[in-house]
Design a protein around this motif. Structure first.
Motif, PDB file in Angstrom:
ATOM      1  N   UNK A   1       2.261   2.667  47.936  1.00 46.23           N
ATOM      2  CA  UNK A   1       1.116   1.753  47.976  1.00 46.23           C
ATOM      3  C   UNK A   1       0.104   2.120  46.892  1.00 46.23           C
ATOM      4  N   UNK A   2      -0.114   3.410  46.687  1.00 45.57           N
ATOM      5  CA  UNK A   2      -1.044   3.848  45.643  1.00 45.57           C
ATOM      6  C   UNK A   2      -0.516   3.486  44.253  1.00 45.57           C
ATOM      7  N   UNK A   3       0.784   3.632  44.049  1.00 45.49           N
ATOM      8  CA  UNK A   3       1.383   3.227  42.767  1.00 45.49           C
ATOM      9  C   UNK A   3       1.188   1.723  42.560  1.00 45.49           C
ATOM     10  N   UNK A   4       1.423   0.936  43.612  1.00 40.69           N
ATOM     11  CA  UNK A   4       1.225  -0.513  43.517  1.00 40.69           C
ATOM     12  C   UNK A   4      -0.223  -0.838  43.158  1.00 40.69           C
ATOM     13  N   UNK A   5      -1.157  -0.154  43.788  1.00 42.68           N
ATOM     14  CA  UNK A   5      -2.577  -0.381  43.487  1.00 42.68           C
ATOM     15  C   UNK A   5      -2.893   0.006  42.045  1.00 42.68           C
TER      16      UNK A   5
END
Length: 125
Positions: A9-13
């Motif tokens: 999720x952090x990579x996506x953000x």
């Protein structure tokens, strides 16, 4: 929440923050325009759309970050719901991009894979 899921999720953000920067801050640069397949002659006409789309990406990134922060602060279910919602929109946009033009498959994969993995791990966990 699963740390690996939150990592995706952090990579996506982070990717969506990068998209914001490219579309809304650095779009005047010819290299950025080429990356989006925009001819320099068309850049002025496309600029308002790119700016708007960039802000959509920024707000999606902020939503996912807010979900991660909520989860990390002990509000796990609310955080998970926010992360899944933000990642679902990111995934949907990636699917639309893939369906729009076969030349966009690589970009669509970059956009859609991290949120897909985050959702999958959160739902499975």
């Amino acid at each position: 929440m699963d740390r690996i899921a939150l990592g995706f999720a952090a990579v996506a953000a982070a990717l969506h923050l990068m998209f914001f920067l490219m579309e809304s801050v650095f779009f005047a640069r010819p290299a950025v325009q080429r990356r989006f397949g925009v001819a320099t002659a068309d850049a002025a006409a496309v600029r308002p759309w790119a700016l708007n789309q960039g802000y959509y990406n920024l707000f999606l990134a902020l939503a996912v970050v807010a979900g991660i922060v909520l989860a990390a602060s002990g509000r796990v279910l609310i955080g998970q719901a926010v992360v899944i919602t933000g990642c679902s929109v990111m995934l949907g946009a990636g699917i639309v991009l893939a369906c729009t033009d076969v030349r966009m498959l690589r970009a669509a994969g970059i956009q859609a894979l991290p949120p897909f993995l985050a959702i999958l791990l959160l739902v499975a966990g």
